[in-house]
Each structure stands twice: as structure tokens, then as C-alpha cells.
Scaffold this active site. Structure first.
Site, PDB file in Angstrom:
ATOM      1  N   CYS A 294      30.726 -60.484 -25.358  1.00 26.34           N
ATOM      2  CA  CYS A 294      30.143 -61.831 -25.395  1.00 26.34           C
ATOM      3  C   CYS A 294      30.881 -62.768 -24.429  1.00 26.34           C
ATOM      4  O   CYS A 294      32.008 -63.183 -24.704  1.00 26.34           O
ATOM      5  CB  CYS A 294      30.210 -62.348 -26.828  1.00 26.34           C
ATOM      6  SG  CYS A 294      29.815 -64.090 -27.033  1.00 26.34           S
TER       7      CYS A 294
ATOM      8  N   CYS B 119      31.973 -66.120 -25.851  1.00 23.52           N
ATOM      9  CA  CYS B 119      33.122 -65.917 -26.753  1.00 23.52           C
ATOM     10  C   CYS B 119      34.419 -65.896 -25.948  1.00 23.52           C
ATOM     11  O   CYS B 119      35.416 -66.507 -26.343  1.00 23.52           O
ATOM     12  CB  CYS B 119      32.985 -64.605 -27.513  1.00 23.52           C
ATOM     13  SG  CYS B 119      31.554 -64.497 -28.603  1.00 23.52           S
TER      14      CYS B 119
END
Length: 108
Positions: free
Chosen positions: A32, A35
Site C-alpha cells: 500500500c 500506507c
């Protein structure tokens, strides 16, 4: 040592649910990109708010039971736990000032 250490299904209860201070759980995954972008922001907040807000990281790929338990369907998802209960969840990456504003009541 990281200011936002990893937690697992085995350490979650002790580190999060039994914490005497609010805990922000960063539900994330290695793949991600948002993230990864959020990680240094959370590290800075953890260092600045040490003792007032605990920040931990939970990899959803390695701990799918907890992601399901807390109904995490999009990441990054930041859930604040107070007294062992989820108090709020923020979905998506944000710049530090906006994130701090959204977390203001837990950063005192």
C-alpha cells in the site's frame, strides 16, 4: 527502535486493548503506497506525543483476523482505541497538520 512498533494478533490485547492511554492502530500493508507515505508522519506524531498517545502498526496481510474483526476494508485505516474500545477510525493518508487536527481530542 521504531516509535510506532508492530503489533500482531498475539500482542494486540496487551498492547492495545489493555493500554492505559489511547492507542492509534495503523492498519496497513506492505503493498500500500499511501500506507508507506503515512508511516513517517505517524513516527513523528508518536515521538512528539510519547506518553499521551501510543501508535502501533498492524499489517493486515499478516493479521487478517484483526482486520476482519474491526471491519477494515480500506487502508490505511487509523483506528483510535480508548479504554479498549474503538473510538474513531480515519481512512486514508493525510498531511500531518490535518491528521493532528482530526486526532486533536486524543492528543492532549
Amino acid at each position: 527502535m521504531s516509535s510506532a512498533p508492530a503489533v500482531t494478533e498475539e500482542s494486540f490485547d496487551a498492547e492495545v486493548l489493555q493500554s492505559p492511554i489511547p492507542v492509534l492502530v495503523d492498519f496497513w500493508a506492505e503493498w500500500c503506497a499511501p500506507c508507506r507515505a503515512l508511516s513517517p508522519i505517524l513516527e513523528r506524531i508518536a515521538e512528539e506525543r510519547d506518553g499521551k498517545l501510543k501508535i502501533v502498526k498492524l499489517n493486515i496481510d499478516e493479521n487478517p483476523f484483526l482486520a476482519e474483526r474491526y471491519q477494515i476494508s480500506s487502508i490505511p485505516a487509523l483506528t483510535v482505541f480508548v479504554d479498549g474500545e474503538p473510538a474513531t477510525t480515519i481512512i486514508g493518508a493525510r498531511p500531518k497538520p490535518i491528521l493532528e487536527a482530526e486526532l486533536a481530542e486524543y492528543l492532549r
